[in-house]
Design an enzyme around this catalytic site. Structure first.
Site, mmCIF file in Angstrom:
data_model
loop_
_atom_site.group_PDB
_atom_site.id
_atom_site.type_symbol
_atom_site.label_atom_id
_atom_site.label_comp_id
_atom_site.label_asym_id
_atom_site.label_seq_id
_atom_site.Cartn_x
_atom_site.Cartn_y
_atom_site.Cartn_z
ATOM 1 N N HIS A 356 0.798 -1.233 0.000
ATOM 2 C CA HIS A 356 0.000 0.000 0.000
ATOM 3 C C HIS A 356 0.822 1.271 0.000
ATOM 4 O O HIS A 356 0.252 2.366 0.096
ATOM 5 C CB HIS A 356 -0.927 0.051 1.207
ATOM 6 C CG HIS A 356 -2.008 -0.972 1.191
ATOM 7 N ND1 HIS A 356 -3.262 -0.727 0.676
ATOM 8 C CD2 HIS A 356 -2.016 -2.244 1.620
ATOM 9 C CE1 HIS A 356 -4.003 -1.816 0.811
ATOM 10 N NE2 HIS A 356 -3.263 -2.757 1.369
ATOM 11 N N LYS A 551 -7.976 14.015 4.575
ATOM 12 C CA LYS A 551 -7.102 12.833 4.557
ATOM 13 C C LYS A 551 -6.106 12.996 5.697
ATOM 14 O O LYS A 551 -6.069 14.056 6.331
ATOM 15 C CB LYS A 551 -6.351 12.732 3.224
ATOM 16 C CG LYS A 551 -5.644 14.036 2.839
ATOM 17 C CD LYS A 551 -5.002 13.969 1.455
ATOM 18 C CE LYS A 551 -5.976 14.088 0.315
ATOM 19 N NZ LYS A 551 -6.049 12.929 -0.551
ATOM 20 N N ARG A 552 -5.300 11.947 5.987
ATOM 21 C CA ARG A 552 -4.261 12.107 6.992
ATOM 22 C C ARG A 552 -3.370 13.302 6.638
ATOM 23 O O ARG A 552 -3.191 13.627 5.456
ATOM 24 C CB ARG A 552 -3.410 10.830 7.078
ATOM 25 C CG ARG A 552 -4.104 9.710 7.789
ATOM 26 C CD ARG A 552 -4.425 10.071 9.223
ATOM 27 N NE ARG A 552 -3.255 10.083 10.038
ATOM 28 C CZ ARG A 552 -2.948 9.146 10.937
ATOM 29 N NH1 ARG A 552 -3.764 8.130 11.127
ATOM 30 N NH2 ARG A 552 -1.845 9.232 11.657
ATOM 31 N N LYS A 557 1.311 14.513 1.115
ATOM 32 C CA LYS A 557 -0.031 14.831 0.615
ATOM 33 C C LYS A 557 -0.185 16.343 0.364
ATOM 34 O O LYS A 557 -1.142 16.793 -0.241
ATOM 35 C CB LYS A 557 -1.095 14.343 1.599
ATOM 36 C CG LYS A 557 -1.113 12.815 1.743
ATOM 37 C CD LYS A 557 -2.110 12.362 2.798
ATOM 38 C CE LYS A 557 -2.010 10.887 3.153
ATOM 39 N NZ LYS A 557 -2.688 9.987 2.194
ATOM 40 N N THR A 659 -8.353 6.864 -1.931
ATOM 41 C CA THR A 659 -9.722 6.363 -2.071
ATOM 42 C C THR A 659 -10.711 7.492 -1.792
ATOM 43 O O THR A 659 -11.834 7.464 -2.293
ATOM 44 C CB THR A 659 -9.994 5.173 -1.120
ATOM 45 O OG1 THR A 659 -9.456 5.500 0.171
ATOM 46 C CG2 THR A 659 -9.347 3.907 -1.631
ATOM 47 N N LYS A 663 -14.402 8.695 -3.514
ATOM 48 C CA LYS A 663 -15.630 9.034 -2.789
ATOM 49 C C LYS A 663 -16.116 10.432 -3.177
ATOM 50 O O LYS A 663 -17.316 10.672 -3.357
ATOM 51 C CB LYS A 663 -15.393 8.978 -1.273
ATOM 52 C CG LYS A 663 -15.121 7.578 -0.772
ATOM 53 C CD LYS A 663 -14.468 7.570 0.610
ATOM 54 C CE LYS A 663 -13.811 6.212 0.841
ATOM 55 N NZ LYS A 663 -12.886 6.202 1.990
HETATM 56 C C1 26W Z 1 3.804 0.192 9.993
HETATM 57 C C2 26W Z 1 3.164 1.540 9.971
HETATM 58 C C3 26W Z 1 2.289 1.700 8.779
HETATM 59 C C4 26W Z 1 0.924 1.655 8.943
HETATM 60 C C5 26W Z 1 0.106 1.786 7.849
HETATM 61 C C6 26W Z 1 2.834 1.873 7.536
HETATM 62 C C7 26W Z 1 2.031 1.991 6.453
HETATM 63 C C8 26W Z 1 0.668 1.947 6.601
HETATM 64 C C9 26W Z 1 -0.258 2.024 5.426
HETATM 65 C C10 26W Z 1 0.298 1.150 4.319
HETATM 66 C C11 26W Z 1 -0.508 3.409 4.984
HETATM 67 C C12 26W Z 1 -1.763 3.508 4.152
HETATM 68 O O1 26W Z 1 -2.848 3.563 4.683
HETATM 69 N N1 26W Z 1 -1.606 3.562 2.827
HETATM 70 C C13 26W Z 1 -2.702 3.960 1.983
HETATM 71 O O2 26W Z 1 -3.406 2.823 1.517
HETATM 72 C C14 26W Z 1 -4.556 3.205 0.774
HETATM 73 C C15 26W Z 1 -5.324 1.965 0.439
HETATM 74 O O3 26W Z 1 -4.634 1.196 -0.477
HETATM 75 C C16 26W Z 1 -4.165 4.003 -0.456
HETATM 76 O O4 26W Z 1 -5.324 4.433 -1.119
HETATM 77 C C17 26W Z 1 -3.332 5.216 -0.055
HETATM 78 O O5 26W Z 1 -2.847 5.883 -1.202
HETATM 79 C C18 26W Z 1 -2.166 4.780 0.824
HETATM 80 O O6 26W Z 1 -1.480 5.902 1.325
#
Ligand code: 26W
Length: 817
Positions: A356, A551-552, A557, A659, A663
């Site tokens: 992701h 968004k975050r 971003k 995403t 929406k």
């Molecule tokens: C280990 C810490 C950590 C936690 C969560 C590292 C990375 C993440 C996620 C991979 C971050 C995340 O939410 N990524 C997002 O995933 C969405 C669903 O696929 C995408 O639409 C977003 O672009 C992406 O930033």
């Protein structure tokens, strides 16, 4: 609104049922019941019907002996359950008829529910949308995760700054969960592992109990459901009792805490790996319990593990559950006496993995010394997997030592024993038969950059699955006004077949339809404006352009680029150079990780800019800025339908998919965005003339960096940019503390502007001017907004899940008999 006699009769029956639940479950009666009590009674009505559907679905799945998919994810950002459950059960319209004056409305009742915020952002919300689609498509499917006591923190804004408060979403017990008293597994930690040839005996030091809590995820247009099983950690009962029996209550309490802390709190970090021991324990805890449960179910049904890979698929939602590869090997080899070779063959057919993010700081690695201490047997298993994998690499590319070092599951820490690390992405790839990214661009970059070596070794494993969102929650439930308009135009089937939205194309030029479309948007804007007025005390003009970035908060971003535009616009309004401007309300929302200083600075700056701009009588009619606190699923359900403009402005190549972009467009917002993530595919679907794409693309970003990017030059050469940045730096927006944003200024002008905000600034401002021009021609704007909705068919999570089912999980869809 339904008003036929049949509907009346049905709503009377529902009312009687609610009254009954009020009496028996809540011990009260309608004339004195509070909104929260009505909420609980109504939830009980739904719960009963969901339970029935769950039992029938499990029965059908057992009968069919079809393959099941298990979706392992550290995060599920569910939000509220009520509206979705009522819609799926076909009770939504009746419930609206039951809750009428003088009692509370159905909306007021539904607002009593706290959000289940068991996730950070995109990844967790995607998992929730996917469960909705799996249930709706009738896939035999389970989600597995952690039952965090505290989910994503609640955010409030105090003096412009983010303050985090704990969010205990299940105070006592949620009406939506079913505790499975008989489903509990022991998860071990620590100790030593003793080899006996191929298998090993693990003498663990600690044990913790995992207790199952199920959420029934209803499908739409079907009676089938999916199950989300969440694990809560508890001290093993014998330890508890032992200490209590000897009267040592303090020790008993300490022990209880030590075990139960595993499922206490979600790590509120996205895009950075914490690398903390508790996080590793959380990961292993839920993965081990899930694997044991999966194997248990399989053995009960088939009495053998020989056909395991024919009957189960396990999906890794990012690398967080990657230890599952080693855990499945351990269970099969050590606990169930399978040969290593057979177990590995099964394993590789069972697992698949989605990446992701390409952000290097998000790629999980764990110190070998930590895994050795916490999971000694798994470390041995990982070493053996690595050995066999590297043997294969040598056969394919003899002598390429550098390649071996790059693809190894172990980063050798430049020879320093204590710096050795396990690369969880490499473990996931080696253990899986399919690996995907979440948009076409992201999947392409994945195989060109971080996983290039693996793509050369195993080209057939890599593919793309562009994300999607559920149209039930994000259109049907969140936007009833637009939904009824669509129902009149193209029928109701779009809920289950989003490609039907194409049928709107022929209405794009229909003035009357355009006017109704605009009226629906305006009523959603009013609804949001009321909320903002209540929560933030700012009165937005519902006729202004609602410009939304939600968004975050993260540097990549580029919320800061949006702020630079706001300041530029403000300056232009003040000095009279703003011609052809439309009145705008710039709306931000999002959380910053608690330890992420720069993200918190951005929130503060937004609020400081808002304070100046909103209080300036010279510009007030033309520009307002608001930061809506505590962004989450329920707040998003209010914001998405109300947006005119969707800000998707990440540095090209950094946002895996997005995403929220889907929406917003689905709800009739136009996108202003870079060529990044799914924005590119959105452009392909809605047409380049109906979207505002600006800025440098991925190749250009790479070229700019390679040429030695000099943001200082851009600052010097662009007077408008310079004025905006200087105001930030000089404390114009922070008169009480002039130096507050020196670091923000420096990060852009002097320290390299890592995310290239200044390189895209001019083009962004120009694109924003085109946005104004269009907004001032409402009929044209409406036409393009309609064409955006019409193009959103491919962004249904149903399309994504069908593709996973077909080419990754090899699943068939089922109907309950
Ligand atoms: C280990 C810490 C950590 C936690 C969560 C590292 C990375 C993440 C996620 C991979 C971050 C995340 O939410 N990524 C997002 O995933 C969405 C669903 O696929 C995408 O639409 C977003 O672009 C992406 O930033």
């Amino acid at each position: 609104m339904p008003d036929s006699a049949a509907d009346q009769a049905a709503s009377e029956a529902l009312r009687a049922n609610i009254d009954h639940k009020l009496l028996c479950q809540v011990a009260t009666e309608p004339s004195v019941a509070s909104k929260a009590e009505f909420y609980h009674a109504l939830a009980q009505v739904a719960r009963e019907q969901l339970a029935k559907r769950w039992v029938e679905t499990q029965h059908a799945d057992r009968q069919s002996q079809a393959r099941r998919v298990y979706y392992l994810s550290m995060e599920f950002l569910i939000g509220r359950a009520m509206n979705n459950a009522l819609s799926a059960l076909d009770l939504r319209d009746q419930a609206a008829l039951v809750f009428t004056p003088p009692g509370p409305s159905i909306d007021e009742v539904m607002e009593c529910e706290p959000d289940a915020a068991l996730g950070n952002g995109g990844l967790g919300r995607l998992a929730a949308c996917f469960l909705d689609s799996m249930a709706t498509l009738g896939l035999p499917s389970w989600g597995y995760g952690v039952r965090y006591e505290y989910g994503m923190f609640a955010q409030s804004i105090v003096n412009g700054q983010q303050v985090e408060k704990p969010e205990p979403w299940v105070q006592d017990r949620s009406p939506w969960e079913f505790q499975r008293a008989s489903k509990h597994f022991t998860v071990h930690f620590g100790g030593t592992a003793e080899h006996h040839g191929e298998w090993a005996e693990w003498h663990a030091a600690d044990a913790v109990e995992a207790k199952a809590f199920d959420h029934v995820i209803p499908g739409h247009g079907t009676e089938r459901v999916s199950t989300l099983r969440l694990w809560k950690a508890a001290a093993p009962s014998e330890i508890d009792l032992g200490a209590f029996n000897t009267g040592d209550y303090q020790r008993a309490a300490e022990l209880k805490n030590r075990f139960e802390n595993i499922s206490w709190v979600l790590y509120p970090n996205d895009s950075t790996s914490a690398g903390r021991e508790l996080r590793l324990r959380q990961e292993y805890f839920f993965v081990s319990a899930s694997m044991q449960d999966i194997l248990d179910r399989h053995f009960t049904e088939y009495g053998s593990f020989d056909n395991l890979a024919d009957k189960i698929a396990i999906h890794l939602n990012d690398t967080h559950p990657a230890i599952g590869v080693a855990e499945l090997m351990r269970l099969l080899v050590d606990e169930h006496q399978m040969s290593w070779k057979d177990a590995w063959e099964q394993c590789r057919r069972i697992f698949s993995y989605t990446n992701h993010t390409l952000m290097p700081e998000a790629l999980e690695t764990w110190k070998v010394t930590l895994i050795q201490r916490v999971l000694p047997r798994h470390m041995l298993i990982i070493y053996r997997i690595n050995q066999e994998f590297l043997d294969e690499v040598v056969r394919l590319y003899p002598g390429d030592i550098d390649l071996m070092r790059r693809v190894s599951l172990i980063d050798d820490g430049n020879g320093h024993e204590k710096d050795k690390r396990v690369r969880m992405a490499h473990l996931s790839i080696v253990g899986s038969h399919r690996i995907n990214g979440v948009s076409q661009l992201h999947s392409d970059l994945m195989v060109q950059t971080i996983f290039a070596d693996f793509a050369r070794l195993y080209p057939e494993r890599f593919h793309n699955k562009t994300n999607g969102v559920t149209p039930r929650r994000w259109l049907a439930q969140a936007n009833p006004d637009l939904s009824s308009l669509l129902d009149e135009r193209i029928g109701k089937d779009w809920r289950l077949d989003l490609d039907r939205l194409q049928g709107l194309r022929e209405s794009a030029d229909d003035r009357a339809f355009g006017a109704s479309f605009a009226a629906a948007k305006r009523s959603n804007k009013l609804r949001l404006a009321n909320y903002v007025s209540r929560e933030v005390g700012i009165n937005l003009d519902p006729d202004s352009l609602f410009d939304v970035q939600v968004k975050r908060i993260h540097e990549y971003k580029r919320q800061l680029l949006n702020v630079l535009h706001v300041i530029t616009r403000y300056n232009a309004l003040l000095d009279g150079t703003a011609v052809g401007c439309a009145p705008r309300s710039v709306i931000f929302a999002g959380k910053a990780a608690s330890s992420y200083h720069m993200a918190k600075q951005v929130i503060r700056l937004i609020n400081d800019v808002a304070a100046v701009v909103n209080n300036d009588p010279r510009t007030r009619d033309m520009l307002q800025v608001v930061f809506i606190p505590n962004y989450g699923v329920s707040v998003a359900e209010l914001i998405m339908p109300a947006a005119n403009l969707s800000e998707q402005i990440s540095t090209a190549g950094t946002e895996a998919s997005g995403t929220g972009n889907m929406k917003l467009s689905l709800n009739g917002a136009l996108t202003i965005g870079t060529e990044d993530g799914a924005n590119i595919e959105i452009r392909d679907q809605v047409g380049a003339e109906n979207i505002f794409i600006f800025g440098n693309n991925t190749a250009q970003v790479a070229a700019i960096r390679a040429a030695g990017y000099q943001p200082g030059d851009l600052y010097r050469d662009n007077p408008a940019l310079q004025e905006a940045l200087d105001k930030i730096d000089a404390g114009f927006f922070s008169p009480g503390e002039r130096s507050r944003y020196h670091d923000v200024f420096n990060s852009l002008v002097h320290y390299g502007d890592h995310y290239l905000l200044l390189a895209d600034y001019a083009d962004y401002v120009a694109a924003q001017e085109r946005v104004d021009t269009l907004y001032l021609t409402p009929a044209e704007w409406q036409r393009k907004a309609i064409l955006n909705v019409a193009g959103m068919g491919p962004f249904s999570a149903d399309r994504t899940i069908r593709a996973y089912a077909d080419d990754t999980w090899n699943l068939k869809t089922l109907t309950n008999t």
